[in-house]
Design an enzyme around this catalytic site. Structure first.
Site, PDB file in Angstrom:
ATOM      1  N   HIS A  66      -5.416  -7.382  -5.767  1.00 58.45           N
ATOM      2  CA  HIS A  66      -6.781  -7.024  -5.373  1.00 58.45           C
ATOM      3  C   HIS A  66      -7.824  -7.957  -5.978  1.00 58.45           C
ATOM      4  O   HIS A  66      -8.820  -8.275  -5.335  1.00 58.45           O
ATOM      5  CB  HIS A  66      -7.061  -5.548  -5.704  1.00 58.45           C
ATOM      6  N   GLY A 142      -9.286  -2.660  13.168  1.00 55.84           N
ATOM      7  CA  GLY A 142     -10.014  -3.809  12.607  1.00 55.84           C
ATOM      8  C   GLY A 142     -10.197  -4.931  13.615  1.00 55.84           C
ATOM      9  O   GLY A 142     -11.209  -5.639  13.594  1.00 55.84           O
ATOM     10  N   ASP A 159      -6.670  -7.489   4.418  1.00 53.49           N
ATOM     11  CA  ASP A 159      -5.756  -6.901   3.431  1.00 53.49           C
ATOM     12  C   ASP A 159      -4.705  -6.125   4.218  1.00 53.49           C
ATOM     13  O   ASP A 159      -4.718  -4.892   4.254  1.00 53.49           O
ATOM     14  CB  ASP A 159      -6.588  -5.991   2.513  1.00 53.49           C
ATOM     15  N   ASP A 162       2.716  -6.287   6.186  1.00 54.66           N
ATOM     16  CA  ASP A 162       3.494  -7.437   6.659  1.00 54.66           C
ATOM     17  C   ASP A 162       3.299  -7.613   8.170  1.00 54.66           C
ATOM     18  O   ASP A 162       2.973  -6.650   8.865  1.00 54.66           O
ATOM     19  CB  ASP A 162       4.995  -7.209   6.369  1.00 54.66           C
TER      20      ASP A 162
END
Ligand code: AG3
Length: 283
Positions: A66, A142, A159, A162
């Protein structure tokens, strides 16, 4: 003496390799409309968020990921005000972003509201910034949010999970073009881009896709013990600022455990086997 019962969670990191963690307790498990979600309490890494049997983050090592997915870009931009995180429903990226005084709004667009809810409940040290007044949470796709908001953000951070299932579109050239359009004229984009050991088919194409759109493209590294191979890549596309041109003596003192001004520079130093993936000279 009685031996405590051993329960293990294993992630198949590749088809030939697993990482196994001894589980103290299964704290939560549900099938959301998007994926299977679990929060485990593990002996080695503490509480752990697992999506579709893949480790997303743990309370013990989340700080590396992060801090590194956020501060490198935020300290490269002159004065980031509006930042978007796509994915990252646990809130760890947003927690780091609001450490920057210049940031007025951190918009967090996560497709699966159940990830946000489970993180609020079981991972408070990661999700603790989600109620901050500078944070806006949008539960939506998104890809759609980026497409519909042109010339809006100073920084966009992807963020993601996979590149399988719902996240495939987050690794596509169309999405990178939409990100370019959603950024302001000096905007910066960063994405987590997997393992240089095990994703050698993904990284070269992805890097070339970003380099075909953004004037400045850089790949950098960090070590995340719970991710496949531990060594992890992040890819940055920038319209104007070069992270390597930052005067690191001017980076403000920050409350971080992995990122530092020296790491800001050092993370771009790549071993030859990683440079090779980028089609660059090895030396
Ligand atoms: N995003 C997931 C990184 C990929 C992990 N991959 C794996 N374990 N195979 C992390 C989300 C944290 N906010």
């Amino acid at each position: 003496m009685n031996q405590k019962l051993y329960l293990w969670f294993s992630e198949a990191q590749t088809k030939d390799l697993t990482l196994s963690c001894r589980v103290k307790e299964v704290l939560h498990q549900e099938e959301t409309p998007f994926q299977s979600l679990a929060v485990l309490d593990t002996e080695q890494f503490g509480r752990m968020l697992v999506l579709d049997n893949i480790i997303q983050t743990t309370v013990k090592d989340e700080f590396v990921y992060h801090e590194m997915i956020t501060h490198v870009a935020l300290n490269t931009h002159a004065a980031p005000k509006k930042v978007l995180v796509v994915g990252g429903g646990d809130g760890g990226s947003v927690r780091e972003i609001i450490k920057h005084q210049s940031v007025e709004k951190a918009v967090h667009c996560e497709i699966d509201g159940a990830v946000v809810e489970a993180s609020r409940r079981y991972l408070p040290e990661i999700s603790c910034a989600l109620d901050n007044p500078r944070v806006e949470i949008i539960i939506d796709d998104g890809i759609k949010h980026v497409r519909e908001n042109k010339n809006t953000y100073d920084i966009i951070i992807v963020d993601s999970t996979d590149p399988i299932g719902p996240a495939v579109g987050l690794f596509s050239v169309e999405f990178y073009k939409d990100i370019f359009a959603a950024l302001k004229e000096d905007g910066i984009f960063v994405a987590q881009t997997e393992s240089p050991f095990y994703n050698r088919d993904l990284i070269p194409g992805l890097y070339q896709d970003v380099a075909g759109i953004f004037p400045v493209t850089r790949l950098y590294l960090a070590v995340v013990p719970t991710y496949p191979g531990s060594l992890w890549t992040f890819t940055m596309g920038s319209k104007k600022y070069d992270p390597l041109a930052v005067d690191i003596s001017q980076i403000p003192q920050m409350d971080t455990k992995y990122y530092s001004p020296a790491i800001h520079q050092a993370c771009f130093v790549l071993p030859p086997f990683v440079k090779e993936l980028l089609g660059e000279q090895k030396k």
